[in-house]
Design an enzyme around this catalytic site. Structure first.
Site, PDB file in Angstrom:
ATOM      1  N   ASP A 200       0.791  -1.154  -0.088  1.00 49.86           N
ATOM      2  CA  ASP A 200       0.001   0.104  -0.116  1.00 49.86           C
ATOM      3  C   ASP A 200       0.770   1.097   0.032  1.00 49.86           C
ATOM      4  OD1 ASP A 200      -1.660   2.270   0.713  1.00 49.86           O
ATOM      5  OD2 ASP A 200      -2.961   0.913   1.709  1.00 49.86           O
ATOM      6  N   HIS A 201       1.124   1.910  -0.904  1.00 49.27           N
ATOM      7  CA  HIS A 201       2.278   2.768  -1.327  1.00 49.27           C
ATOM      8  C   HIS A 201       2.092   3.857  -0.292  1.00 49.27           C
ATOM      9  CE1 HIS A 201      -0.887   4.966  -4.019  1.00 49.27           C
ATOM     10  NE2 HIS A 201      -0.128   6.182  -3.533  1.00 49.27           N
ATOM     11  N   HIS A 263      -5.565   3.093   1.839  1.00 50.63           N
ATOM     12  CA  HIS A 263      -4.566   4.083   2.073  1.00 50.63           C
ATOM     13  C   HIS A 263      -5.218   4.881   3.484  1.00 50.63           C
ATOM     14  CE1 HIS A 263      -3.016   3.231  -1.902  1.00 50.63           C
ATOM     15  NE2 HIS A 263      -3.918   4.330  -2.494  1.00 50.63           N
TER      16      HIS A 263
END
Length: 515
Positions: A200-201, A263
């Site tokens: 999950d960036h 996010h």
């Protein structure tokens, strides 16, 4: 007066919780012809390469269905690596990056293609001086092929001895609890949890990583970090553009699956978790899972859904030819979560995300409770704002006396804007940080399987309601393209105790004569 010299503190466990970079490493990017690889993965690998953070003799191999020669692959690989000033050193680095890269085409579902890939990897590895072989497989692929690719990589391209194998998987990890479990179980048949890195960036973003230090390295922060001092928390994601012709893909997932469930929930978990025993990956992830387990499924009454319509010459969501003409897919959502534990009981956490809004911004806004009434009346609340992007910053809104002979309080701020305070620092891209973590074997900023399961349980009931699985789906309210969102948003957040002080916050230059 000179600025006081900053003293650097050390956190040994953060520095020693991962292994060193391994020589004899090949990074295999599957889906190398796609947008994700072109826009994120390859630029991140180049950034690490240029800064000297890739293993010494690393090789990069692109793999995809598309048939193309080396020249076409290099063109795609470097298309988002910019050199606007024709810097000769940068141009030289780009050419060197191309030289350590190559491309193989093949299918995703047949074993023969992966045998061919493995043969190519073995040719590269045959030139190594030692017997150690390390392979990092980055799946820049749609979820529809995660399972066959995971299976084929394990059965045809796995190094059984003398080295490490790691697989990096991009979101989305399913569409609800059941589909996520199916995906997790299928991948775990072939790859252990230790070998699996779920990206999950947002966990690689500088300000999200900074939350742990802000919270647990500052006594002043910790003292007020609970229900006794905090009234409400908002975690906001805003994009100034719509689906731009990709509405068909977006309509399948919606804003909640796209942003909130992953996010923003990750940000919430770090913001609210208890202090970990250490900074090791498992200690951090244990605490994140604990706090997520204290969050019940979201209630329908705690949601506001919106869909943008045309305004100011910009098309509405339903004007996108790739979107079903009667779609009720939300492009905006505000959902309030509650945490049933002693620290956070009764504090609303409002997660908001939307497309086609008035600005690009991701931030955390923690609003504290009112001061005791008596000597002050109608005084602004304190707020701690953590700007994740753009223009990374932390600022505390507080009240101070106006300079001069009058005793009057005005709102002002203590401002830590990174570009001003850390003038020479380069803030890394999230993908650079995460790929480096995966190369080092550090799971701290990746999503664990039980964490994913708990996250889906929070959102699945509300998603089934929106998908029409519980009856007629809700119709989202409209909001104009380029606005702050639905007009119903302000009453929605105010019912959870949020108090707006004046207009939207701007960096003020206070003119005392106007007071």
């Amino acid at each position: 007066m000179p600025r006081e010299r900053a003293l650097s503190g050390t956190i040994p466990s953060m520095e020693t919780s991962h292994e060193e970079l391994k020589d004899n490493t090949i990074v295999i990017v599957l889906g190398a012809s796609g947008d994700l690889a072109k826009k994120k993965t390859f630029p991140a690998l180049f950034g690490l390469y240029r800064q000297g953070f890739l293993p010494r003799d690393v090789k990069i191999v692109g793999y995809a269905r598309t048939k193309m020669d080396s020249e076409e692959f290099y063109k795609r690989q470097t298309s988002y690596i910019k050199n606007p000033n024709d810097d000769p050193d940068l141009a030289k680095s780009i050419e060197a990056f191309k030289a350590l890269s190559s491309y193989v085409s093949g299918g995703y579902e047949d074993g023969e293609s992966f045998d061919n890939l493995n043969k190519y990897l073995e040719e590269i590895e045959s030139k190594y001086q030692s017997k150690e072989r390390n392979r990092i497989f980055y799946l820049a692929l749609p979820p529809s092929v995660f399972i066959p690719v995971s299976k084929n990589l394990k059965e045809h391209c796995y190094v059984a001895k003398s080295g490490v194998n790691r697989i990096i998987i991009e979101k989305p990890f399913g569409k609800d609890t059941d589909s996520a479990k199916e995906l997790l179980s299928a991948v775990k048949q072939y790859w252990t949890e230790d070998e699996t890195f779920r990206i999950d960036h947002y966990l690689g973003k500088e300000m999200v990583k900074n939350l742990l230090v802000l919270r647990f390295a500052n006594v002043a922060m910790g003292a007020a970090w609970d229900k006794n001092s905090i009234s409400n928390v908002q975690i906001t994601f805003k994009e100034p553009f719509g689906t731009e012709g990709r509405g068909g893909y977006f309509d399948e997932f919606g804003i909640i699956r796209d942003v909130l469930q992953n996010h923003l929930l990750q940000v919430l978990s770090i913001l609210t978790m208890e202090r970990p025993v250490s900074f090791s990956a498992e200690d951090i992830r244990d605490e994140k899972v604990k706090v997520l387990r204290a969050i019940p499924p979201i209630e329908q009454s705690d949601c506001l859904l919106g869909q943008y319509v045309s305004a100011n010459g910009k098309p509405g969501y339903l004007d996108d030819d790739t979107v079903p003409h009667n779609s009720v897919c939300p492009t905006f959502a505000a959902c309030t979560l509650w945490i049933h534990n002693p620290r956070w009981e009764g504090v609303p956490f409002i997660l908001k995300a939307g497309k086609a809004l008035n600005e690009a911004k991701v931030e955390v806004r923690i609003q504290f409770k009112d001061v005791t009434q008596g000597i002050f009346k109608d005084i602004a609340r304190n707020e701690l704002v953590i700007r994740i992007q753009p223009a990374e910053a932390v600022y505390l809104k507080l009240n101070a006396k106006t300079p001069g002979l009058y005793t009057r309080a005005i709102p002002t701020e203590m401002d830590l804007t990174y570009k001003r305070r850390f003038t020479d620092a380069k803030i890394p891209e999230a993908y650079e940080a995460l790929i480096l973590d995966a190369l080092r074997g550090d799971h701290s900023n990746f999503v664990r399987h039980d964490e994913l399961d708990v996250a889906w349980k929070i959102f699945t009931p509300i998603l089934h309601w929106i998908d029409g699985k519980l009856g007629a789906p809700p119709k989202p309210v409209s909001y104009p393209y380029g606005s702050r969102g639905p007009k119903e948003l302000d009453p929605f957040i105010q019912k959870y105790g949020y108090k707006r002080s004046g207009d939207l916050y701007i960096w003020p230059l206070t003119n005392l004569a106007s007071l």
